[in-house]
Enzyme design. Sequence first.
Site, mmCIF file in Angstrom:
data_model
loop_
_atom_site.group_PDB
_atom_site.id
_atom_site.type_symbol
_atom_site.label_atom_id
_atom_site.label_comp_id
_atom_site.label_asym_id
_atom_site.label_seq_id
_atom_site.Cartn_x
_atom_site.Cartn_y
_atom_site.Cartn_z
ATOM 1 N N HIS A 74 0.844 -1.202 0.000
ATOM 2 C CA HIS A 74 0.000 0.000 0.000
ATOM 3 C C HIS A 74 0.880 1.252 0.000
ATOM 4 O O HIS A 74 1.670 1.462 0.913
ATOM 5 C CB HIS A 74 -0.891 -0.039 1.246
ATOM 6 C CG HIS A 74 -1.829 1.106 1.349
ATOM 7 N ND1 HIS A 74 -2.905 1.263 0.502
ATOM 8 C CD2 HIS A 74 -1.865 2.156 2.195
ATOM 9 C CE1 HIS A 74 -3.549 2.366 0.838
ATOM 10 N NE2 HIS A 74 -2.950 2.931 1.854
ATOM 11 N N HIS A 109 -0.276 10.955 -2.473
ATOM 12 C CA HIS A 109 -1.604 10.736 -1.894
ATOM 13 C C HIS A 109 -2.350 12.044 -1.640
ATOM 14 O O HIS A 109 -3.500 12.202 -2.035
ATOM 15 C CB HIS A 109 -1.487 9.946 -0.583
ATOM 16 C CG HIS A 109 -2.805 9.719 0.087
ATOM 17 N ND1 HIS A 109 -3.358 10.644 0.960
ATOM 18 C CD2 HIS A 109 -3.686 8.699 -0.001
ATOM 19 C CE1 HIS A 109 -4.534 10.188 1.370
ATOM 20 N NE2 HIS A 109 -4.757 9.005 0.811
#
Length: 188
Positions: free
Chosen positions: A13, A55
Amino acid sequence: GEKMSPSPLVIGHRGASAHAPENTIAAFRLAFEAGADGIEFDVRLAKDGVPVVIHDPDLKRTGHKQILVADATSAELSKVDVGSWFNRQFPKRARAEFDNEGVPSLVEVLELCKDHNRLIYIELKPSRTDSRMLAEAVCDLIRDSPLLPQIIVKSFKLGVIPIVRQLLPDVQVAALFEPIVMDYLRRR
């Protein structure tokens, strides 16, 4: 006989983000070295229309800079240090080379993936206004890539997925739902 249940997929991730600064080449390299079945990362559009891997919509958390991703070019973002925060926060896992990690472009990350036959989960993080531009930019990069069969494009922004489907009917896509939305759907 008993059916063996398949072992769960191990997906890095934002790369191996427990062991390297998230969404950096170092983190993806580490995930592959650790034998992950794939990697997952977030893509936004830089000011020059280049898809970059980060992100947050800004660099406050990972770059300690008050800059919006959308206001900086991919070249400028590649020079922002998005690694040393990790060294400060996790001194036991710190590595000197993390200080040199910049915001990678999608092209750079896909380049790294070429040597590894693993799954590639690309999460599109559009701003309020650039959904189509982001989908187009990403689809243009992966359309002729030999990696296309390994790629899954996903997003929480449901409007993006139909655009990706329309631009690139062959690509695997996944719509993501916030857990709260799933609870609501289950209750209805």
